[in-house]
Write a protein that holds these residues in place. Sequence first.
Motif, mmCIF file in Angstrom:
data_model
loop_
_atom_site.group_PDB
_atom_site.id
_atom_site.type_symbol
_atom_site.label_atom_id
_atom_site.label_comp_id
_atom_site.label_asym_id
_atom_site.label_seq_id
_atom_site.Cartn_x
_atom_site.Cartn_y
_atom_site.Cartn_z
ATOM 1 N N SER A 110 0.817 -1.202 0.000
ATOM 2 C CA SER A 110 0.000 0.000 0.000
ATOM 3 C C SER A 110 0.855 1.258 0.000
ATOM 4 O O SER A 110 1.866 1.344 0.690
ATOM 5 N N ARG A 161 -5.243 7.481 0.726
ATOM 6 C CA ARG A 161 -6.623 7.273 1.141
ATOM 7 C C ARG A 161 -7.637 7.931 0.224
ATOM 8 O O ARG A 161 -8.798 7.523 0.161
ATOM 9 N N ALA A 181 -9.090 2.793 -4.402
ATOM 10 C CA ALA A 181 -8.874 1.476 -3.791
ATOM 11 C C ALA A 181 -7.481 0.933 -4.119
ATOM 12 O O ALA A 181 -6.799 0.390 -3.247
ATOM 13 N N TRP A 241 -4.925 2.796 -2.104
ATOM 14 C CA TRP A 241 -4.883 2.406 -0.703
ATOM 15 C C TRP A 241 -4.242 1.021 -0.527
ATOM 16 O O TRP A 241 -3.373 0.819 0.310
ATOM 17 N N SER A 242 -4.706 0.074 -1.332
ATOM 18 C CA SER A 242 -4.316 -1.322 -1.133
ATOM 19 C C SER A 242 -3.003 -1.694 -1.812
ATOM 20 O O SER A 242 -2.347 -2.651 -1.416
ATOM 21 N N CYS A 286 -8.035 -4.073 -7.950
ATOM 22 C CA CYS A 286 -9.299 -4.116 -7.220
ATOM 23 C C CYS A 286 -10.468 -4.202 -8.197
ATOM 24 O O CYS A 286 -10.391 -3.695 -9.319
ATOM 25 N N VAL A 308 -11.482 6.502 1.048
ATOM 26 C CA VAL A 308 -11.701 5.287 1.840
ATOM 27 C C VAL A 308 -12.351 5.697 3.159
ATOM 28 O O VAL A 308 -11.839 6.577 3.865
ATOM 29 N N THR A 313 -12.555 -0.191 5.938
ATOM 30 C CA THR A 313 -11.888 -1.345 5.329
ATOM 31 C C THR A 313 -12.280 -2.604 6.082
ATOM 32 O O THR A 313 -12.447 -2.596 7.304
ATOM 33 N N MET A 368 -12.853 -2.432 0.607
ATOM 34 C CA MET A 368 -12.763 -1.022 0.953
ATOM 35 C C MET A 368 -14.065 -0.344 0.568
ATOM 36 O O MET A 368 -14.547 -0.520 -0.553
ATOM 37 N N GLU A 381 -5.446 -2.159 6.980
ATOM 38 C CA GLU A 381 -6.616 -1.624 7.681
ATOM 39 C C GLU A 381 -6.548 -0.104 7.705
ATOM 40 O O GLU A 381 -5.473 0.481 7.887
ATOM 41 N N TRP A 382 -7.708 0.531 7.506
ATOM 42 C CA TRP A 382 -7.803 1.979 7.684
ATOM 43 C C TRP A 382 -8.433 2.230 9.041
ATOM 44 O O TRP A 382 -9.484 1.658 9.361
#
Length: 162
Positions: free
Chosen positions: A2, A6, A42, A45-46, A50, A76, A79, A84, A124-125
């Motif tokens: 990641s 966000r 997404a 973030w990840s 996605c 986001v 999560t 997400m 994790e957010w």
Amino acid sequence: MSSGQREVTLRFLAEPGDVNFGGKVHGGAVMKWIDLAAYACAAGWSGKYCITVYAGGIRFVQPIHVGNLVEVGAKVIFTGKTSMHIAIDVQASDPKTLDNRLTTHCIVIMVAVDEQGKPTSIPEWIPVTEEDRQLHDSAVKLMNMRKQIGEEMEAHVKYLKK
């Protein structure tokens, strides 16, 4: 891995090819832009590819006109292990005045997948600010409502199959 990004905002001009028969940008074009922004958010973030698994609560508040500067903001707000929840706001303005107005908003759920297309874990957010906590809590409430709606829809599907 990641990058921890966000949120993302896509900006572009609404083009004549985006217009419906009523002379405004059609909902399908807006939904495509929403999906693009949700993916960019997404993936940012990840750090993974996605896919969209849900888009709901889409509200078309005001029309978008050809030539408007469109901003599609994605953030986001929750999560899970692989998913997400992305809050989307679409705003538009005359590029000469840049007076943004909300045109559309919704929630999109994206799932990170591996090379075989199987869901894969994501970071994790954790909400930090009060606004973040409110957005997180709202996402949880919406998840519970979607579960109830899903159960009701299943009853309809069973009835229609008869």
